[in-house]
Design a protein around this motif. Structure first.
Motif, PDB file in Angstrom:
ATOM      1  N   LEU A   1       2.298 -16.857   5.113  1.00  0.00           N
ATOM      2  CA  LEU A   1       3.064 -15.813   5.787  1.00  0.00           C
ATOM      3  C   LEU A   1       3.548 -14.796   4.771  1.00  0.00           C
ATOM      4  O   LEU A   1       3.704 -15.111   3.585  1.00  0.00           O
ATOM      5  N   GLY A   2       3.752 -13.588   5.233  1.00  0.00           N
ATOM      6  CA  GLY A   2       4.230 -12.554   4.332  1.00  0.00           C
ATOM      7  C   GLY A   2       4.465 -11.251   5.044  1.00  0.00           C
ATOM      8  O   GLY A   2       4.245 -11.112   6.252  1.00  0.00           O
ATOM      9  N   THR A   3       4.933 -10.275   4.265  1.00  0.00           N
ATOM     10  CA  THR A   3       5.239  -8.949   4.795  1.00  0.00           C
ATOM     11  C   THR A   3       4.678  -7.891   3.859  1.00  0.00           C
ATOM     12  O   THR A   3       4.859  -7.973   2.645  1.00  0.00           O
ATOM     13  N   ARG A   4       3.998  -6.913   4.441  1.00  0.00           N
ATOM     14  CA  ARG A   4       3.472  -5.775   3.691  1.00  0.00           C
ATOM     15  C   ARG A   4       4.298  -4.535   4.042  1.00  0.00           C
ATOM     16  O   ARG A   4       4.570  -4.273   5.217  1.00  0.00           O
ATOM     17  N   LEU A   5       4.697  -3.778   3.032  1.00  0.00           N
ATOM     18  CA  LEU A   5       5.387  -2.509   3.242  1.00  0.00           C
ATOM     19  C   LEU A   5       4.326  -1.430   3.404  1.00  0.00           C
ATOM     20  O   LEU A   5       3.593  -1.117   2.466  1.00  0.00           O
ATOM     21  N   ASP A   6       4.197  -0.865   4.612  1.00  0.00           N
ATOM     22  CA  ASP A   6       3.164   0.139   4.892  1.00  0.00           C
ATOM     23  C   ASP A   6       3.532   1.505   4.321  1.00  0.00           C
ATOM     24  O   ASP A   6       2.695   2.193   3.741  1.00  0.00           O
ATOM     25  N   TRP A   7       4.770   1.908   4.506  1.00  0.00           N
ATOM     26  CA  TRP A   7       5.274   3.160   3.957  1.00  0.00           C
ATOM     27  C   TRP A   7       6.793   3.121   3.959  1.00  0.00           C
ATOM     28  O   TRP A   7       7.398   2.324   4.682  1.00  0.00           O
ATOM     29  N   PHE A   8       7.403   3.975   3.142  1.00  0.00           N
ATOM     30  CA  PHE A   8       8.860   4.107   3.198  1.00  0.00           C
ATOM     31  C   PHE A   8       9.256   5.507   2.759  1.00  0.00           C
ATOM     32  O   PHE A   8       8.498   6.223   2.103  1.00  0.00           O
ATOM     33  N   ALA A   9      10.462   5.903   3.156  1.00  0.00           N
ATOM     34  CA  ALA A   9      10.986   7.229   2.849  1.00  0.00           C
ATOM     35  C   ALA A   9      12.458   7.105   2.499  1.00  0.00           C
ATOM     36  O   ALA A   9      13.125   6.141   2.908  1.00  0.00           O
ATOM     37  N   THR A  10      12.962   8.066   1.731  1.00  0.00           N
ATOM     38  CA  THR A  10      14.385   8.078   1.395  1.00  0.00           C
ATOM     39  C   THR A  10      14.931   9.499   1.518  1.00  0.00           C
ATOM     40  O   THR A  10      14.185  10.481   1.413  1.00  0.00           O
ATOM     41  N   LEU A  11      16.229   9.584   1.737  1.00  0.00           N
ATOM     42  CA  LEU A  11      16.960  10.847   1.704  1.00  0.00           C
ATOM     43  C   LEU A  11      18.202  10.601   0.879  1.00  0.00           C
ATOM     44  O   LEU A  11      19.049   9.781   1.260  1.00  0.00           O
ATOM     45  N   ARG A  12      18.313  11.306  -0.298  1.00  0.00           N
ATOM     46  CA  ARG A  12      19.320  10.946  -1.277  1.00  0.00           C
ATOM     47  C   ARG A  12      19.981  12.172  -1.913  1.00  0.00           C
ATOM     48  O   ARG A  12      19.274  13.061  -2.399  1.00  0.00           O
ATOM     49  N   PRO A  13      21.302  12.231  -1.961  1.00  0.00           N
ATOM     50  CA  PRO A  13      21.945  13.183  -2.868  1.00  0.00           C
ATOM     51  C   PRO A  13      21.808  12.661  -4.301  1.00  0.00           C
ATOM     52  O   PRO A  13      21.573  11.465  -4.519  1.00  0.00           O
ATOM     53  N   ARG A  14      21.935  13.558  -5.257  1.00  0.00           N
ATOM     54  CA  ARG A  14      21.927  13.124  -6.656  1.00  0.00           C
ATOM     55  C   ARG A  14      22.896  13.970  -7.458  1.00  0.00           C
ATOM     56  O   ARG A  14      23.181  15.126  -7.126  1.00  0.00           O
ATOM     57  N   ILE A  15      23.408  13.390  -8.529  1.00  0.00           N
ATOM     58  CA  ILE A  15      24.278  14.095  -9.461  1.00  0.00           C
ATOM     59  C   ILE A  15      23.769  13.839 -10.864  1.00  0.00           C
ATOM     60  O   ILE A  15      23.434  12.693 -11.206  1.00  0.00           O
ATOM     61  N   GLY A  16      23.654  14.914 -11.666  1.00  0.00           N
ATOM     62  CA  GLY A  16      23.075  14.766 -12.987  1.00  0.00           C
ATOM     63  C   GLY A  16      23.871  15.460 -14.069  1.00  0.00           C
ATOM     64  O   GLY A  16      24.646  16.386 -13.806  1.00  0.00           O
ATOM     65  N   TRP A  17      23.642  14.997 -15.279  1.00  0.00           N
ATOM     66  CA  TRP A  17      24.222  15.601 -16.471  1.00  0.00           C
ATOM     67  C   TRP A  17      23.120  16.365 -17.189  1.00  0.00           C
ATOM     68  O   TRP A  17      22.054  15.804 -17.497  1.00  0.00           O
ATOM     69  N   VAL A  18      23.345  17.662 -17.449  1.00  0.00           N
ATOM     70  CA  VAL A  18      22.334  18.533 -18.031  1.00  0.00           C
ATOM     71  C   VAL A  18      22.594  18.708 -19.523  1.00  0.00           C
ATOM     72  O   VAL A  18      23.720  18.984 -19.946  1.00  0.00           O
ATOM     73  N   ASN A  19      21.525  18.554 -20.326  1.00  0.00           N
ATOM     74  CA  ASN A  19      21.593  18.796 -21.764  1.00  0.00           C
ATOM     75  C   ASN A  19      20.304  19.509 -22.161  1.00  0.00           C
ATOM     76  O   ASN A  19      19.252  18.883 -22.259  1.00  0.00           O
ATOM     77  N   ASP A  20      20.409  20.826 -22.332  1.00  0.00           N
ATOM     78  CA  ASP A  20      19.253  21.651 -22.651  1.00  0.00           C
ATOM     79  C   ASP A  20      18.201  21.501 -21.549  1.00  0.00           C
ATOM     80  O   ASP A  20      18.444  21.841 -20.405  1.00  0.00           O
TER      81      ASP A  20
END
Length: 196
Positions: free
Chosen positions: A77-96
Motif C-alpha cells: 500500500l502507498g500514496t503517490r503525490l500527483d501534484w501540489f501547489a502553494t500560496l506563500r508570503p515571504r520576507i527577506g533580507w537584502v544584501n547587494d
C-alpha cells in the motif's frame, strides 16, 4: 524460539518502507522593497510530482488461528503525490544582489492511494482512491540576481497535506486491516526567475 512466560506469539512478519521522487513546475509572484534591506513578497506555484511512499507487509500466522500454519498475508500500500501547489508570503533580507528569505502559507494537492492484498495467494483487495488534500507549508531560501532581470533561487520547503484513512477492511474470521496515509514531505528545489 518458543514464547516466554506470559507471552503469546500470534503472527510474525516484515515491513519494507520506501519513499522519494522529483518535482517540476512554475511559479509567479510579486516583490516589494519595503526598505533598503527588507524585501516583502507573495508567491504562488504549482508543480507535477513523482513523490511516492509505499509500505510492503508480509505477515505469517504462527498459531494457525486465522491462516493455515506457514501461510502468509501480503499487502502493498502507498500514496503517490500527483501534484501540489502553494500560496506563500515571504520576507527577506537584502544584501547587494543576495536575498535570504523565510516563507510559509497554504498548500494543496492531489494524491492517489492504492492497496493490493493477498491472503494465502488469493487477492482479497485491489483498490485505489484519489483525494484532494489541503494543508500548510513553511521554508526558507536564497535568491541571487544574475542580471537586473534574471535571478537564481534555491529553497527548502516542508509541506504537510494532512492524514486520511485509505483502507478499513474486515476480511472475516477476526482478520481486520486498516491504514492511514499521512502526506508530509521535504522539498529542495532550484530555479530561474524573470523579473519585469
Amino acid at each position: 524460539m518458543p514464547p516466554g512466560p506470559g507471552e503469546i506469539i500470534f503472527a510474525t512478519g516484515s515491513a519494507d518502507v520506501t519513499a522519494g521522487g522529483f518535482i517540476a513546475g512554475v511559479q509567479a509572484g510579486y516583490n516589494w522593497q519595503w526598505s533598503e534591506s527588507v524585501l516583502l513578497g507573495i508567491e504562488g506555484d504549482i508543480q507535477g510530482s513523482s513523490i511516492d511512499g509505499r509500505v510492503s507487509l508480509s505477515i505469517t500466522d504462527e498459531t494457525g488461528e486465522f491462516l493455515p500454519p506457514g501461510e502468509s498475508a501480503d499487502f502493498d500500500l502507498g500514496t503517490r503525490l500527483d501534484w501540489f501547489a502553494t500560496l506563500r508570503p515571504r520576507i527577506g533580507w537584502v544584501n547587494d544582489r543576495f536575498v535570504v528569505y523565510a516563507t510559509g502559507g497554504l498548500a494543496w494537492g492531489q494524491t492517489t492511494s492504492s492497496i493490493n492484498g493477498t491472503i494465502v495467494g488469493q487477492t482479497v483487495i485491489d483498490e485505489s482512491i484519489t483525494n484532494d488534500r489541503f494543508g500548510w507549508t513553511i521554508g526558507a531560501g536564497i535568491e541571487y540576481a544574475l542580471t537586473d532581470n534574471i535571478t537564481f533561487k534555491t529553497e527548502y520547503l516542508y509541506t504537510d497535506l494532512g492524514s486520511e484513512q485509505i483502507v478499513d477492511a474486515d476480511f472475516g474470521d477476526g482478520f481486520n486491516f486498516s491504514a492511514d496515509s499521512d502526506v508530509a514531505f521535504h522539498v529542495v528545489r532550484a530555479g530561474l526567475n524573470f523579473q519585469f
